[in-house]
Design an enzyme around this catalytic site. Structure first.
Site, short mmCIF file in Angstrom:
data_model
loop_
_atom_site.label_atom_id
_atom_site.label_comp_id
_atom_site.label_asym_id
_atom_site.label_seq_id
_atom_site.Cartn_x
_atom_site.Cartn_y
_atom_site.Cartn_z
N ARG A 29 0.81 -1.22 0.00
CA ARG A 29 0.00 0.00 0.00
C ARG A 29 0.85 1.28 0.00
NH1 ARG A 29 -2.27 -3.06 4.05
NH2 ARG A 29 -1.62 -1.55 5.64
N TYR A 61 1.93 -3.83 -7.13
CA TYR A 61 1.56 -2.99 -5.99
C TYR A 61 1.30 -1.56 -6.48
CZ TYR A 61 3.15 -6.72 -2.84
OH TYR A 61 3.32 -7.91 -2.18
N HIS A 133 5.39 -13.89 -8.84
CA HIS A 133 4.37 -13.51 -7.87
C HIS A 133 3.29 -14.59 -7.69
CE1 HIS A 133 2.37 -9.67 -6.05
NE2 HIS A 133 2.19 -10.73 -5.28
N ARG A 134 2.75 -15.07 -8.77
CA ARG A 134 1.79 -16.17 -8.74
C ARG A 134 2.04 -17.06 -9.95
NH1 ARG A 134 -2.36 -16.13 -5.07
NH2 ARG A 134 -2.65 -14.18 -3.90
N ARG A 274 4.26 1.71 13.45
CA ARG A 274 3.90 0.29 13.42
C ARG A 274 5.03 -0.54 12.81
NH1 ARG A 274 -1.53 -0.77 13.84
NH2 ARG A 274 -0.82 -2.93 14.06
#
Length: 304
Positions: A29, A61, A133-134, A274
């Site tokens: 993100r 992304y 990635h996939r 975070r």
């Protein structure tokens, strides 16, 4: 009760000589909400200053369904162009092979283009870890292997990995590769424990692969559990969290890190505090009793 080992400050990436932190920061993100390069740089600094040197992104992304493909890589590229010294402090990982709206393309032509395009967007000469990635079930693994081996031989990529591959898919690609895989990136969390029992982590240990866990917080469900199972897992994590003065989030990361496969959780937050907090997971000590309590809660039944 025997205590489980704490993770090292750095560990080798697979069987390579690349040293990575036992927790990573992901940039899914990063390009959201019109984030500026200056703001993105603050997040990069937050990770590096906390001792997190492993940064993971992907060409997809930033894609929102209609546009934005490559935006996260491009934004990180702006950061690196403005502060070139940051590049030496990080192990840079990215992924490719998703081409909306196909959705997947690992043909030789596209793989070459995907790697070159990532290098251009990131404004770097070499990518430390490039991952498919996939899986594209229409691509022969031998064809994919030729392109990936060429990328390593040419100096564009240092090491290779896969994400979301089944065990047979990983084994088939690795069979044809001269430069063997060093990572596998499945979804792993205290709420998605398939890898603990289906053989994926056993395969990783056997082959010397480093597992990278995406969505280690269960897509946010650990922060706001609703189902009975989610609440039970959160409560089991809270036992260790409260005893050691850390958040449930940190406990979740550390629970994964306690596994002998050397799971590297990928922090998904785009908030500096975070990201820095995640590094506390290196100091959380698990007993076998407390670790298995989380697993039992996730399974929803007692172990045999």
């Amino acid at each position: 009760m025997s205590d489980l080992q704490l993770p090292p400050a750095f560990r080798p990436l697979g069987k390579s000589d690349i040293a990575v932190s036992p927790i990573a920061w992901g940039m899914w993100r990063l390009a959201e909400d019109g984030r500026s390069a200056a703001d993105a740089a603050k997040l990069v600094h937050a990770a590096l200053d906390a001792g997190i040197n492993f940064l993971d992104t992907a060409d997809i992304y930033g894609f929102d369904g209609t546009g934005g493909f490559g935006d996260a890589e491009a934004l990180l590229g702006e950061v690196l162009a403005a502060e070139p010294a940051l590049r030496e402090r990080m192990v840079l990982a990215t992924k490719g092979g998703i081409l909306p709206p196909l959705p997947y393309d690992q043909s030789a032509e596209y793989l070459r283009k995907a790697i070159d395009d990532s290098l251009t967007r990131l404004k770097v000469d070499v990518i430390d870890l490039w991952q498919i990635h996939r899986p594209d079930i229409l691509a022969h693994p031998q064809e994919m292997a030729r392109v990936l081996d060429d990328a390593v031989a040419s100096g564009k990529v240092r090491k290779l990995g896969v994400s979301n591959f089944t065990m047979p898919q990983l084994a088939a690609l690795n069979h044809f590769l001269g430069e063997k895989l060093v990572t596998t990136q499945p979804e792993i969390s205290p709420l998605r424990i398939d890898c603990f029992e289906n053989g994926e982590l056993d395969q990783a240990m056997m082959r010397g692969l480093t597992p990278m866990a995406w969505s280690p917080l269960g897509g946010g469900r650990l922060a706001a559990p609703e189902s009975a199972r989610d609440i039970a897992v959160a409560a089991a994590l809270d036992v260790a969290a409260q005893a050691q003065g850390v958040s449930r989030t940190v406990a979740a990361y550390s629970w994964l890190m306690a596994h002998p496969a050397g799971i590297i959780p990928i922090i998904g937050s785009q908030k500096a505090e975070r990201i820095a907090e995640g590094a506390q997971a290196l100091k959380v000590q698990w007993t076998r009793t407390d670790w298995y309590a989380v697993l039992v809660a996730a399974r929803g039944e007692r172990l045999p």
